[in-house]
Motif scaffolding. Structure first.
Motif, PDB file in Angstrom:
ATOM      1  N   GLN A 124      46.064  27.313  78.701  1.00 37.97           N
ATOM      2  CA  GLN A 124      47.113  27.377  78.514  1.00 37.97           C
ATOM      3  C   GLN A 124      47.617  27.819  77.561  1.00 37.97           C
ATOM      4  OE1 GLN A 124      47.508  22.804  79.798  1.00 37.97           O
ATOM      5  NE2 GLN A 124      45.332  22.635  78.735  1.00 37.97           N
ATOM      6  N   THR A 125      49.202  28.421  77.898  1.00 37.64           N
ATOM      7  CA  THR A 125      49.986  28.807  77.223  1.00 37.64           C
ATOM      8  C   THR A 125      51.266  27.803  75.993  1.00 37.64           C
ATOM      9  OG1 THR A 125      51.292  29.538  78.529  1.00 37.64           O
ATOM     10  CG2 THR A 125      49.607  30.903  78.042  1.00 37.64           C
ATOM     11  N   THR A 126      51.008  26.833  76.354  1.00 37.03           N
ATOM     12  CA  THR A 126      51.457  25.583  75.606  1.00 37.03           C
ATOM     13  C   THR A 126      50.858  24.610  74.513  1.00 37.03           C
ATOM     14  OG1 THR A 126      51.005  24.039  76.903  1.00 37.03           O
ATOM     15  CG2 THR A 126      52.669  25.150  77.704  1.00 37.03           C
ATOM     16  N   CYS A 127      51.714  24.062  72.987  1.00 36.38           N
ATOM     17  CA  CYS A 127      50.869  23.329  72.197  1.00 36.38           C
ATOM     18  C   CYS A 127      50.353  22.551  72.647  1.00 36.38           C
ATOM     19  CB  CYS A 127      52.758  23.311  71.706  1.00 36.38           C
ATOM     20  SG  CYS A 127      52.054  21.920  70.356  1.00 36.38           S
ATOM     21  N   PRO A 128      49.515  21.783  72.355  1.00 34.80           N
ATOM     22  CA  PRO A 128      48.748  20.724  73.067  1.00 34.80           C
ATOM     23  C   PRO A 128      49.842  19.678  72.448  1.00 34.80           C
ATOM     24  CG  PRO A 128      47.420  22.129  71.507  1.00 34.80           C
ATOM     25  CD  PRO A 128      48.413  22.192  71.586  1.00 34.80           C
ATOM     26  N   CYS A 129      50.399  19.689  71.575  1.00 36.32           N
ATOM     27  CA  CYS A 129      51.579  18.092  71.672  1.00 36.32           C
ATOM     28  C   CYS A 129      52.114  18.232  71.927  1.00 36.32           C
ATOM     29  CB  CYS A 129      51.373  18.425  69.660  1.00 36.32           C
ATOM     30  SG  CYS A 129      50.163  18.154  68.409  1.00 36.32           S
ATOM     31  N   CYS A 130      53.514  19.254  71.694  1.00 35.20           N
ATOM     32  CA  CYS A 130      54.790  19.441  72.093  1.00 35.20           C
ATOM     33  C   CYS A 130      54.636  19.971  73.654  1.00 35.20           C
ATOM     34  CB  CYS A 130      55.843  20.026  71.535  1.00 35.20           C
ATOM     35  SG  CYS A 130      55.607  21.621  70.832  1.00 35.20           S
ATOM     36  N   ARG A 131      53.609  20.690  74.390  1.00 35.29           N
ATOM     37  CA  ARG A 131      54.396  21.667  75.425  1.00 35.29           C
ATOM     38  C   ARG A 131      54.959  22.573  75.326  1.00 35.29           C
ATOM     39  NH1 ARG A 131      48.961  20.560  77.140  1.00 35.29           N
ATOM     40  NH2 ARG A 131      48.820  17.699  77.034  1.00 35.29           N
ATOM     41  N   LYS A 132      55.653  22.974  74.019  1.00 34.83           N
ATOM     42  CA  LYS A 132      56.317  24.380  74.280  1.00 34.83           C
ATOM     43  C   LYS A 132      55.494  25.163  74.192  1.00 34.83           C
ATOM     44  CE  LYS A 132      59.732  22.422  71.444  1.00 34.83           C
ATOM     45  NZ  LYS A 132      60.141  22.425  70.371  1.00 34.83           N
ATOM     46  N   GLU A 133      55.561  26.682  74.272  1.00 34.01           N
ATOM     47  CA  GLU A 133      55.096  27.930  75.130  1.00 34.01           C
ATOM     48  C   GLU A 133      54.959  28.458  73.217  1.00 34.01           C
ATOM     49  OE1 GLU A 133      55.898  31.629  78.006  1.00 34.01           O
ATOM     50  OE2 GLU A 133      56.935  30.572  77.652  1.00 34.01           O
ATOM     51  N   VAL A 134      53.906  28.859  73.853  1.00 27.85           N
ATOM     52  CA  VAL A 134      52.901  29.708  72.851  1.00 27.85           C
ATOM     53  C   VAL A 134      53.056  31.307  72.725  1.00 27.85           C
ATOM     54  CG1 VAL A 134      51.540  28.761  71.070  1.00 27.85           C
ATOM     55  CG2 VAL A 134      52.347  27.303  71.702  1.00 27.85           C
ATOM     56  N   LYS A 135      53.401  31.999  71.670  1.00 27.04           N
ATOM     57  CA  LYS A 135      52.573  33.581  71.849  1.00 27.04           C
ATOM     58  C   LYS A 135      52.102  33.278  70.348  1.00 27.04           C
ATOM     59  CE  LYS A 135      57.737  34.798  73.754  1.00 27.04           C
ATOM     60  NZ  LYS A 135      58.917  35.414  73.437  1.00 27.04           N
ATOM     61  N   VAL A 190      38.764  17.007  60.544  1.00 24.04           N
ATOM     62  CA  VAL A 190      39.280  18.627  59.639  1.00 24.04           C
ATOM     63  C   VAL A 190      39.656  19.606  59.978  1.00 24.04           C
ATOM     64  CG1 VAL A 190      39.907  18.277  57.184  1.00 24.04           C
ATOM     65  CG2 VAL A 190      39.012  16.153  57.624  1.00 24.04           C
ATOM     66  N   LEU A 191      41.106  19.584  59.661  1.00 21.37           N
ATOM     67  CA  LEU A 191      41.336  20.996  60.633  1.00 21.37           C
ATOM     68  C   LEU A 191      40.132  22.306  58.738  1.00 21.37           C
ATOM     69  CD1 LEU A 191      45.448  20.504  59.803  1.00 21.37           C
ATOM     70  CD2 LEU A 191      43.720  21.071  61.556  1.00 21.37           C
ATOM     71  N   LYS A 192      39.919  23.351  59.938  1.00 14.83           N
ATOM     72  CA  LYS A 192      39.334  24.387  59.476  1.00 14.83           C
ATOM     73  C   LYS A 192      40.141  25.923  60.002  1.00 14.83           C
ATOM     74  CE  LYS A 192      34.810  24.160  60.088  1.00 14.83           C
ATOM     75  NZ  LYS A 192      32.764  24.740  60.532  1.00 14.83           N
ATOM     76  N   ARG A 193      40.696  26.519  58.932  1.00 11.34           N
ATOM     77  CA  ARG A 193      40.824  27.495  58.932  1.00 11.34           C
ATOM     78  C   ARG A 193      42.283  27.362  59.852  1.00 11.34           C
ATOM     79  NH1 ARG A 193      37.414  32.104  61.275  1.00 11.34           N
ATOM     80  NH2 ARG A 193      38.542  33.371  60.582  1.00 11.34           N
ATOM     81  N   PRO A 194      42.980  26.230  59.502  1.00 11.31           N
ATOM     82  CA  PRO A 194      44.607  25.940  60.172  1.00 11.31           C
ATOM     83  C   PRO A 194      45.307  26.831  60.453  1.00 11.31           C
ATOM     84  CG  PRO A 194      44.309  25.478  58.185  1.00 11.31           C
ATOM     85  CD  PRO A 194      42.657  25.827  58.030  1.00 11.31           C
ATOM     86  N   MET A 195      45.810  26.855  61.741  1.00 14.33           N
ATOM     87  CA  MET A 195      46.762  27.767  61.312  1.00 14.33           C
ATOM     88  C   MET A 195      48.104  26.977  62.452  1.00 14.33           C
ATOM     89  SD  MET A 195      45.024  30.961  63.505  1.00 14.33           S
ATOM     90  CE  MET A 195      46.334  32.073  63.682  1.00 14.33           C
ATOM     91  N   ARG A 196      49.361  27.595  62.047  1.00 16.41           N
ATOM     92  CA  ARG A 196      50.085  27.113  62.419  1.00 16.41           C
ATOM     93  C   ARG A 196      51.097  28.268  63.292  1.00 16.41           C
ATOM     94  NH1 ARG A 196      53.394  27.660  57.962  1.00 16.41           N
ATOM     95  NH2 ARG A 196      52.443  25.114  56.974  1.00 16.41           N
ATOM     96  N   LEU A 197      52.052  26.621  64.970  1.00 20.15           N
ATOM     97  CA  LEU A 197      52.192  27.972  65.846  1.00 20.15           C
ATOM     98  C   LEU A 197      54.355  27.625  65.219  1.00 20.15           C
ATOM     99  CD1 LEU A 197      49.523  26.737  66.901  1.00 20.15           C
ATOM    100  CD2 LEU A 197      50.507  25.660  69.128  1.00 20.15           C
ATOM    101  N   PRO A 198      54.747  28.068  66.129  1.00 20.08           N
ATOM    102  CA  PRO A 198      56.080  28.186  65.988  1.00 20.08           C
ATOM    103  C   PRO A 198      56.663  27.143  66.161  1.00 20.08           C
ATOM    104  CG  PRO A 198      55.012  29.940  67.926  1.00 20.08           C
ATOM    105  CD  PRO A 198      54.478  29.299  67.494  1.00 20.08           C
TER     106      PRO A 198
END
Length: 242
Positions: free
Chosen positions: A51-62, A26-34
């Motif tokens: 790595q600098t991509t989202c674990p789900c959609c593989r989009k680049e994350v800043k 269960v999410l602890k201190r949840p953070m939302r990506l772009p």
């Protein structure tokens, strides 16, 4: 190590939207990506370190565009959980946000014996009985901050806050007593000083009047010639002869 809460901690299975897809807890201190995907803070930071991509959609994350989801965190905080000592016998359940508060008073929580040299972990509820039999039982200073010397039995009910508050109250009472005594002495000194000032003023007036009298006598003596004094004396003698 998992970044989220263990699913077995909850009294009922949490909603799948509350589960981190990285650690499956269960999410602890949840953070939302772009890209709108949400993960535990610890999980996503570990992921992005590799790595600098989202674990789900593989989009680049800043990282600068990641945000904390406080509303979701509060919602998860209301989920009912079991005590961490449930396997030891604790039957208490409470909201996740209150779990640590219960843990601080749970009778099944393991604690270290306060006696130096004793390494036996004791359940909070059995600590008083253990201290009666502990071979290392001697008076010791509290390590919580107040440094009060305590007997083994006193460690169970000792509260640093109450101890410090009581000590502060005693110091306050003593200070008030000292201030009252000081005020009394100040009043006495003021009274004595006023009396001395009045006496000095009276003495000054007396000396001033005495000085004026002496000055007047000297002026009269200087204004009367010696010859006239002799004539007055002769006149008195003539009158007596007649």
């Amino acid at each position: 190590m998992s970044g989220g809460y263990d699913l077995n901690l909850f009294t009922s299975p949490p909603d799948s939207n509350f589960v981190c897809s990285v650690c499956h807890g269960v999410l602890k201190r949840p953070m939302r990506l772009p890209c709108s995907h949400i993960f535990c803070k610890k999980c996503i930071l570990r992921w992005l370190a590799r790595q600098t991509t989202c674990p789900c959609c593989r989009k680049e994350v800043k990282r600068k565009k990641m945000v904390h989801v406080n509303k979701l965190r509060k919602t998860i905080g209301h989920l009912e959980v079991k005590c961490k000592n449930a396997e030891a016998g604790c039957l208490v359940t409470c909201p996740l946000a209150h779990r640590k508060g219960h843990q601080n008073s749970c009778p099944f929580e393991l604690m270290a014996c306060p006696n130096a040299g004793c390494t036996v972990p004791i359940a909070r509820g059995a600590l008083a009985e253990h201290l009666q039999q502990c071979q290392h039982g001697t008076q010791q200073r509290c390590t919580g901050g107040c440094r009060t010397t305590l007997d083994p039995m006193e460690h169970v009910s000792h509260n640093c806050h109450c101890e410090l508050r009581g000590a502060w109250g005693q110091h306050r009472d003593r200070s008030q007593t000292l201030v009252l005594c000081l005020l009394q002495h100040v009043r006495k000194v003021h009274h004595t000083t006023s009396l001395i000032c009045r006496q000095l003023a009276q003495l000054g007036n007396f000396l001033e009047n005495d000085a004026l009298l002496l000055s007047a006598q000297q002026e009269d003596a200087e204004a009367t010639p010696e010859g006239s004094i002799g004539a007055e004396v002769l006149g008195v003698q003539d009158q007596s002869t007649l």
